[in-house]
Structures are given as structure tokens and as C-alpha cells.
Design a protein around this motif. Sequence first.
Motif, short mmCIF file in Angstrom:
data_model
loop_
_atom_site.label_atom_id
_atom_site.label_comp_id
_atom_site.label_asym_id
_atom_site.label_seq_id
_atom_site.Cartn_x
_atom_site.Cartn_y
_atom_site.Cartn_z
N ASP A 2 0.81 -1.21 0.00
CA ASP A 2 0.00 0.00 0.00
C ASP A 2 0.85 1.27 0.00
OD1 ASP A 2 -2.32 -1.47 0.00
OD2 ASP A 2 -2.43 -1.55 2.19
N LEU A 3 1.92 1.28 0.79
CA LEU A 3 2.73 2.49 0.91
C LEU A 3 3.88 2.48 -0.09
CD1 LEU A 3 2.91 2.83 4.78
CD2 LEU A 3 1.55 4.18 3.20
N GLN A 4 3.97 3.53 -0.89
CA GLN A 4 5.02 3.66 -1.89
C GLN A 4 5.63 5.04 -1.81
OE1 GLN A 4 3.39 2.73 -5.74
NE2 GLN A 4 2.87 0.63 -5.19
N ALA A 5 6.79 5.20 -2.40
CA ALA A 5 7.43 6.52 -2.44
C ALA A 5 6.52 7.50 -3.18
CB ALA A 5 8.78 6.43 -3.14
N PRO A 6 6.40 8.73 -2.70
CA PRO A 6 5.54 9.71 -3.38
C PRO A 6 5.96 9.91 -4.83
CG PRO A 6 6.26 10.54 -1.24
CD PRO A 6 7.04 9.29 -1.50
N LYS A 7 4.99 10.25 -5.67
CA LYS A 7 5.27 10.50 -7.08
C LYS A 7 6.36 11.55 -7.24
CE LYS A 7 3.14 12.04 -11.41
NZ LYS A 7 1.90 12.52 -12.08
N GLY A 8 7.30 11.26 -8.12
CA GLY A 8 8.37 12.22 -8.37
C GLY A 8 9.54 12.10 -7.41
N THR A 9 9.54 11.05 -6.58
CA THR A 9 10.68 10.81 -5.69
C THR A 9 11.23 9.42 -5.98
OG1 THR A 9 9.39 9.83 -3.89
CG2 THR A 9 9.64 12.24 -3.90
N TYR A 113 7.32 21.03 -7.53
CA TYR A 113 6.08 20.34 -7.92
C TYR A 113 5.88 20.59 -9.41
CZ TYR A 113 1.42 18.39 -7.80
OH TYR A 113 0.32 17.59 -8.02
N GLU A 114 6.36 19.65 -10.22
CA GLU A 114 6.26 19.79 -11.66
C GLU A 114 6.06 18.41 -12.27
OE1 GLU A 114 9.93 21.22 -13.33
OE2 GLU A 114 11.15 20.11 -11.90
N ASN A 115 5.76 18.38 -13.56
CA ASN A 115 5.59 17.11 -14.24
C ASN A 115 6.91 16.35 -14.22
OD1 ASN A 115 2.89 17.57 -14.93
ND2 ASN A 115 3.46 18.66 -16.80
N VAL A 116 6.82 15.08 -13.86
CA VAL A 116 8.03 14.26 -13.79
C VAL A 116 8.58 14.07 -15.20
CG1 VAL A 116 8.98 12.04 -13.10
CG2 VAL A 116 7.19 13.12 -11.72
N GLN A 117 9.86 14.40 -15.38
CA GLN A 117 10.50 14.29 -16.68
C GLN A 117 11.68 13.34 -16.59
OE1 GLN A 117 11.51 18.27 -18.20
NE2 GLN A 117 10.28 19.10 -16.54
N LYS A 118 12.24 13.04 -17.75
CA LYS A 118 13.44 12.22 -17.81
C LYS A 118 14.58 12.97 -17.12
CE LYS A 118 16.37 9.66 -21.04
NZ LYS A 118 16.73 9.43 -22.45
N GLY A 119 15.08 12.38 -16.04
CA GLY A 119 16.18 13.01 -15.33
C GLY A 119 15.78 14.15 -14.42
#
Length: 417
Positions: A2-9, A113-119
Motif C-alpha cells: 500500500d505504501l510507496q514513495a511519493p510521485k516524483g521521488t 512540484y512539476e511534471n516528472v521528466q526524464k532526469g
Amino acid sequence: MDLQAPKGTKDMLPMEAYKWHYIEEHLKAIAHEYGFREIRTPMFESTELFTRGVGETTDVVQKEMYTFLDKGERSITLKAEGTAPAVRAFVESSMYADAQPTKLYYFTPVFRYENVQKGRLRQHHQFGVELFGSEEPSADAEVISIAMSAFEELGINGLTLKINSIGHPECRTDYNKRLKEFLTPHYEDLCPVCKERFHKNPMRILDCKEKSCQLIVKEAPLILDHICEDCNDHFTKLRKYLEAMEIPYEVDKGIVRGLDYYSKTVFEIVNKDITVCGGGRYDYLIEEIGGPKMPAVGFGLGLERLLMTMADEGVEIPEPVRFDIFIASMGEEAALKAASVAHQLRKKGLKVDIDHMGKKLKAQMKYANKIGSRFTMILGEDELANNTASLKNMESGEQVEVKLSAEEIMQMVKRGE
């Protein structure tokens, strides 16, 4: 789960950590060669630091900051970039009273806080350098040369250094008038954020990521064509320094960078259309934050993008030896002796491991092979009785008998390197 690293981390796992250590050690060494010293600033700052320093009309402040009220109802922001906190520390600690220039470097997490991009993640990591106190173009060239040297020493080729000048505030006042004249017929086609920027800071529209705005500004007048004589002279001298240092570059009149504090020099280092490093001069930020009028120049380099670029370029990072020696043991007395010898060898700088799982001897040897130990040694009743053991080089297969002396074992391991 259930618990995962937050989006973008992203977690840095042990099997990847050595890569981070490798690039960090190289970057530290280069910074020290240029006389830069490390600074560490808090993970969060007063929100005002970023709104005043970075600029209210920037994407960072308008869209990307992690801002919240603490229990004292104070507005706090997770570190959105590295320069403003370094300047705040410089001013707060009165480092401006020291002999100048002041040369600082840092490694820091950055939160956007932005759209996750390559790198590029919502929590990514930066290496940055800041040089305070000099207005000379030689300082700009030195900062650029640190970045270029870092990439070169890490084995990255195919990079393009792009430079531009955006002048000082007086230059931009005249330029913004021209830019507004150009944008006025297209005002209704601008995105909502850029309509606000049109009135407050039209130059920020040039950095908008919306495709509609990018199409509009494609034919816009360029700031480099409208800077004053002093700024143009500074830019000319910077180019001469880069040429004297044999650092190739391109003049890109479209570079403005995404933060309001920049003035005069701005630059980007690009690999296959991905910006891996960016920076420039910010001669008014120290004064804006409450310090004396003092010029400065610096850059930020994303470590995730650096690792990604190295992988794309086929640069292999050598994996360090995890263990120099694994001491296998049979029985309780042998296990105690293994722990004692391991402790003594570690004090001498060797990487040593022993069995902590109660495994049989065969399983211990399989484990030693799996972890890539360079040498193995077995302790049992006979070895304890004779105060000797067999030391095996796992690569060559050679075995030698050694006394159960940390000094002798150390010498044999070093001899087998």
C-alpha cells in the motif's frame, strides 16, 4: 504494497549508491582545485526568500514550490533551488566582510512540484557553485570552466556550451517595452499565466513552456540585441576568456533562464537537447536579500541528469570492491576468533565480513563468492590450534598459509592486489 514513495521521488538503493559517491567525489575534487569550499543550508526556508529572490512571476514561484504554514503560522517552503539559500547564509553570517571573492559549493536536494521528466524528479539533487564578490568576466569564465571540466573528467563528450547576456535591469526596462509592443497583438493567445506576466514581467513569457506561447515568442526581439555598451563589453570579454581557456561555445540569443535574479551572463550546457547544467550572473540578489551591493555568479547541475547523461554516453562507473576478505568459521570458538580478527583488520582499513547467519561452511563460501570478496579465509579447530589459516585469492585461486595475525594477513592481502 500500500505504501510507496511519493510521485516524483526515488529511493537511492545500495546497488546504486556507489555511482552517486563516484560523481560526488569527482565534483568535490574539482571544486577544491578551484578553491571552492562547501556550504550546507537548511532543507526549508522562509517563503519570502524565494518570492523575493527567485521572482514572483517565475514558474518556480507560481507553479512549482512546496509551500506550507508551520505550527507558528509562518509560511515555509521546501528548498526550491540552491542559490537563494546560499546567498541568505552568506548575508546572515556576514561573509561579505571577509576577503573577496567568496567561493562556495554545495550538494542539495531540491523540491519542485512539476511534471516528472526524464532526469528530473519532484525531489531531485543538485551540485552548485557560487562565486560572490567579483564583477569581472573572468569569474564567469571560471565558473563555466568548473562545469565543463567536471563533465570532461567524468568522461562525457558531445556537450554544447551556450551563452548569452540578458543585460542589467536598465537594459531590460527598455527591452521589455519593445517586447510588450511585439506581444500586444498576440495578447489574447497567451496562456493565463503569461497574460499576468505581460503586465508584471513580460520577459518571463520567453521562458514559458506552453506551446502556444512558445510559438508566439519565436519571432520576438532578442535581449542581446538591446543590451547597453557596458553589458556588451562584459559579454565580449567573457568570450575572450573562454577562448583563452580553449572552451568552445555558441552564442544563443534565446537563453534567458527561468529565474528573475539573473543579469548579464546566462549559460546552459546541453547534451542531446537536454540541459544538464545552467547558470549565470546575479549581481543584484545579495542586495535584494538584505546584504550589501555585491556581484555574484554561479550554476546548478542536476545529479540525476548527470547520471542519466553518463549512462547515455556509455560511461561506466567502476563498482568498488565491497569486501577485501571474508572470514568463514566453523564452531563457536572459531566464530569468536573470526570476529576478533575482523575487528583488527577493519582498524587497519580493510573491508571485512564474517558470517552473521549461522550458515554451514559451504553456504558461507557461496556467500563470499556472491558478495565478490577478494580473499577468503577459513577458521576451524585445526586453524585455532595451529594459530594459522589458509588465505585464498578468489580471482587467481592461489592459497597461502598465514599466521592469525592482523598484521601478516594485512600484508598478504596488500601483496595480492
